[in-house]
Write a protein that holds these residues in place. Structure first.
Motif, PDB file in Angstrom:
ATOM      1  N   TRP A 196       7.369  20.251 -23.647  1.00 21.59           N
ATOM      2  CA  TRP A 196       8.433  19.791 -24.549  1.00 21.59           C
ATOM      3  C   TRP A 196       8.974  18.410 -24.154  1.00 21.59           C
ATOM      4  N   ASP A 197       8.238  17.657 -23.387  1.00 21.20           N
ATOM      5  CA  ASP A 197       8.749  16.437 -22.769  1.00 21.20           C
ATOM      6  C   ASP A 197       8.065  15.190 -23.345  1.00 21.20           C
ATOM      7  N   THR A 198       8.865  14.199 -23.738  1.00 18.68           N
ATOM      8  CA  THR A 198       8.328  12.979 -24.360  1.00 18.68           C
ATOM      9  C   THR A 198       7.439  12.197 -23.400  1.00 18.68           C
ATOM     10  N   GLN A 199       7.903  12.004 -22.176  1.00 20.46           N
ATOM     11  CA  GLN A 199       7.130  11.208 -21.222  1.00 20.46           C
ATOM     12  C   GLN A 199       5.813  11.883 -20.870  1.00 20.46           C
ATOM     13  N   LYS A 200       5.855  13.198 -20.653  1.00 25.19           N
ATOM     14  CA  LYS A 200       4.612  13.900 -20.336  1.00 25.19           C
ATOM     15  C   LYS A 200       3.661  13.863 -21.525  1.00 25.19           C
ATOM     16  N   ALA A 201       4.199  13.990 -22.720  1.00 26.92           N
ATOM     17  CA  ALA A 201       3.353  13.918 -23.912  1.00 26.92           C
ATOM     18  C   ALA A 201       2.696  12.545 -24.025  1.00 26.92           C
ATOM     19  N   ASN A 202       3.443  11.511 -23.707  1.00 28.62           N
ATOM     20  CA  ASN A 202       2.897  10.152 -23.740  1.00 28.62           C
ATOM     21  C   ASN A 202       1.720  10.028 -22.783  1.00 28.62           C
ATOM     22  N   GLN A 203       1.871  10.562 -21.581  1.00 30.30           N
ATOM     23  CA  GLN A 203       0.804  10.485 -20.576  1.00 30.30           C
ATOM     24  C   GLN A 203      -0.425  11.290 -20.996  1.00 30.30           C
ATOM     25  N   ILE A 204      -0.180  12.485 -21.549  1.00 29.13           N
ATOM     26  CA  ILE A 204      -1.306  13.327 -21.970  1.00 29.13           C
ATOM     27  C   ILE A 204      -2.046  12.683 -23.135  1.00 29.13           C
ATOM     28  N   MET A 205      -1.299  12.123 -24.086  1.00 27.80           N
ATOM     29  CA  MET A 205      -1.953  11.491 -25.229  1.00 27.80           C
ATOM     30  C   MET A 205      -2.754  10.273 -24.781  1.00 27.80           C
ATOM     31  N   ALA A 206      -2.229   9.524 -23.837  1.00 25.41           N
ATOM     32  CA  ALA A 206      -2.972   8.374 -23.308  1.00 25.41           C
ATOM     33  C   ALA A 206      -4.282   8.839 -22.677  1.00 25.41           C
ATOM     34  N   SER A 207      -4.230   9.950 -21.956  1.00 26.08           N
ATOM     35  CA  SER A 207      -5.455  10.472 -21.328  1.00 26.08           C
ATOM     36  C   SER A 207      -6.427  10.999 -22.378  1.00 26.08           C
ATOM     37  N   PHE A 208      -5.894  11.614 -23.448  1.00 26.75           N
ATOM     38  CA  PHE A 208      -6.757  12.060 -24.545  1.00 26.75           C
ATOM     39  C   PHE A 208      -7.485  10.868 -25.173  1.00 26.75           C
ATOM     40  N   LEU A 209      -6.764   9.763 -25.379  1.00 32.04           N
ATOM     41  CA  LEU A 209      -7.377   8.588 -25.990  1.00 32.04           C
ATOM     42  C   LEU A 209      -8.455   7.996 -25.101  1.00 32.04           C
ATOM     43  N   THR A 210      -8.208   8.024 -23.786  1.00 32.65           N
ATOM     44  CA  THR A 210      -9.218   7.539 -22.842  1.00 32.65           C
ATOM     45  C   THR A 210     -10.457   8.413 -22.884  1.00 32.65           C
ATOM     46  N   ARG A 211     -10.239   9.730 -22.959  1.00 32.08           N
ATOM     47  CA  ARG A 211     -11.358  10.667 -22.883  1.00 32.08           C
ATOM     48  C   ARG A 211     -12.130  10.789 -24.192  1.00 32.08           C
ATOM     49  N   TYR A 212     -11.407  10.855 -25.314  1.00 33.21           N
ATOM     50  CA  TYR A 212     -12.046  11.164 -26.592  1.00 33.21           C
ATOM     51  C   TYR A 212     -12.153   9.967 -27.541  1.00 33.21           C
TER      52      TYR A 212
END
Length: 370
Positions: A222-238
């Motif tokens: 439920w956290d904005t900063q963690k979501a930002n980090q996860i989405m950045a990693s998704f973009l790097t990976r996929y």
């Protein structure tokens, strides 16, 4: 024998029985059934009204607390009369704070709480019941925990039926993706009931979209900063495989949008949940395709009201049908075509509610999957 003497003696018996039950290895619910929960709980004057929740940095919880404060003001009390127990996302702190308040005010506590995760709800309820106090819960509890197993002390539980609305947002997302391509999901705390249901809603929708692939699903707490980090990693990976993003709540979506902007990506279809003011504005602009409103203002006020009125003896929870003790809160799907009208009605000014109409906007009894 005076009332006070009788009350003290009964409280002594109740505590002794709970200790005996513990010695025999009984759970709190079993102990209360064995010795007759709530048999001698008298009405309390001027109870301590408390709300236990995650934090106020999240707009959703702000609305919850605003509702609690509005209820307190309806009693002729100042907002400051509402005791705020902020657990900062820690179930351990949640329980410790509740126990500390109970140690101080005992059976005078009228508690409204989201226990932070489902397993934490039972020890919270057992502590409240042992003190002879009253509690109403929202969102998180295990399926085997029920208010009617605790006499009058566990007043009510309200949650929201999230699978259906989350499936609706997923379908909106998939249609915007042209019914094909890869999607990622960013969820809440893994053990939270709404996080589980919102992911299930996405999976239900996937059954009708064979050309949509779920690339990844990760908890963002439920956290904005963690979501930002996860989405950045998704973009790097996929990379370009990602054609849409399904977010478990609005604050997660804010982090996702920032990650997309950082990569110069615009127009990526994104859906969210909660119906916070900023998210509704983004829906109106088309930057988020849809969100779902759960009316936290009403939820915050009515949960506190249920605990309070049970504490003062205005109604007896055990006399109520099960659907008044476990029930769904309301949900409203918000899309660009109705976002501004919705904002004017629900967010620009808070509707006036009758805090004694406990179940008016509710949405039926909780249904459990077998």
């Amino acid at each position: 024998m005076s009332f006070i003497k009788k009350f003290i003696e009964q409280e002594t018996i109740n505590r002794r029985n709970l200790l005996l039950a513990s010695a025999y290895g009984l759970s709190g619910a079993a102990a209360l059934r064995m010795f007759g929960a709530g048999a001698a709980h008298a009405a309390v004057e001027n109870p301590t009204i408390a709300w236990s929740y995650r934090d106020r940095t999240n707009p959703y919880w702000n609305y919850i607390v605003y509702g609690g404060e509005a209820f307190v003001e309806s009693l002729g009390l100042p907002k400051s009369a509402l005791v705020n127990l902020i657990n900062e996302g820690s179930s351990e702190k949640s329980l410790a704070d509740v126990k500390a308040l109970l140690a101080k005010d005992g059976n005078k506590v009228a508690l409204a709480i989201d226990a932070n995760d489902a397993p934490n709800c039972r020890p919270v309820v057992e502590a409240v019941a042992a003190a002879g106090a009253h509690v109403s819960t929202i969102w998180n509890k295990t399926d085997d925990l029920h208010p009617w197993d605790f006499g009058d002390n566990y007043v009510s539980h309200m949650t929201w039926s999230d699978e259906g609305p989350a499936e609706q947002t997923a379908r909106i997302l998939f249609d915007a993706m042209g019914k094909k391509g890869g999607v990622v999901h960013l969820g809440g705390i893994a053990s939270n009931n709404p996080a589980v249901e919102r992911l299930n809603g996405l999976k239900n929708a996937l059954k009708d979209y064979p050309d949509i692939q779920l690339l990844d699903a990760q908890p963002a707490d439920w956290d904005t900063q963690k979501a930002n980090q996860i989405m950045a990693s998704f973009l790097t990976r996929y990379g370009d495989e990602i054609k849409g993003v399904h977010c478990a709540n609005d604050t997660i979506a804010y982090g996702v949008l920032e990650a997309l902007r950082a990569e110069g990506i615009e127009g990526m279809p994104v859906v969210s949940y909660d119906g916070n003011e900023r998210a509704v504005e983004l829906v109106a602009k088309g930057e988020i395709l849809a969100t779902v409103f759960t009316n936290p203002y009403w939820g915050g006020g009515i949960t506190a009201a249920l605990a309070y009125y049970a504490t003062i003896g205005a109604f007896k929870p055990s006399d109520e049908p099960h659907e008044h003790r476990e029930f769904y809160g309301p949900t409203i799907l918000i899309t660009p075509k109705d976002a501004l009208d919705f904002k004017a009605k629900y967010l620009d000014t808070n509707p006036t509610y009758d805090w004694k109409d406990f179940w008016g906007p509710s949405n039926g009894p909780i249904q459990y999957k077998s």
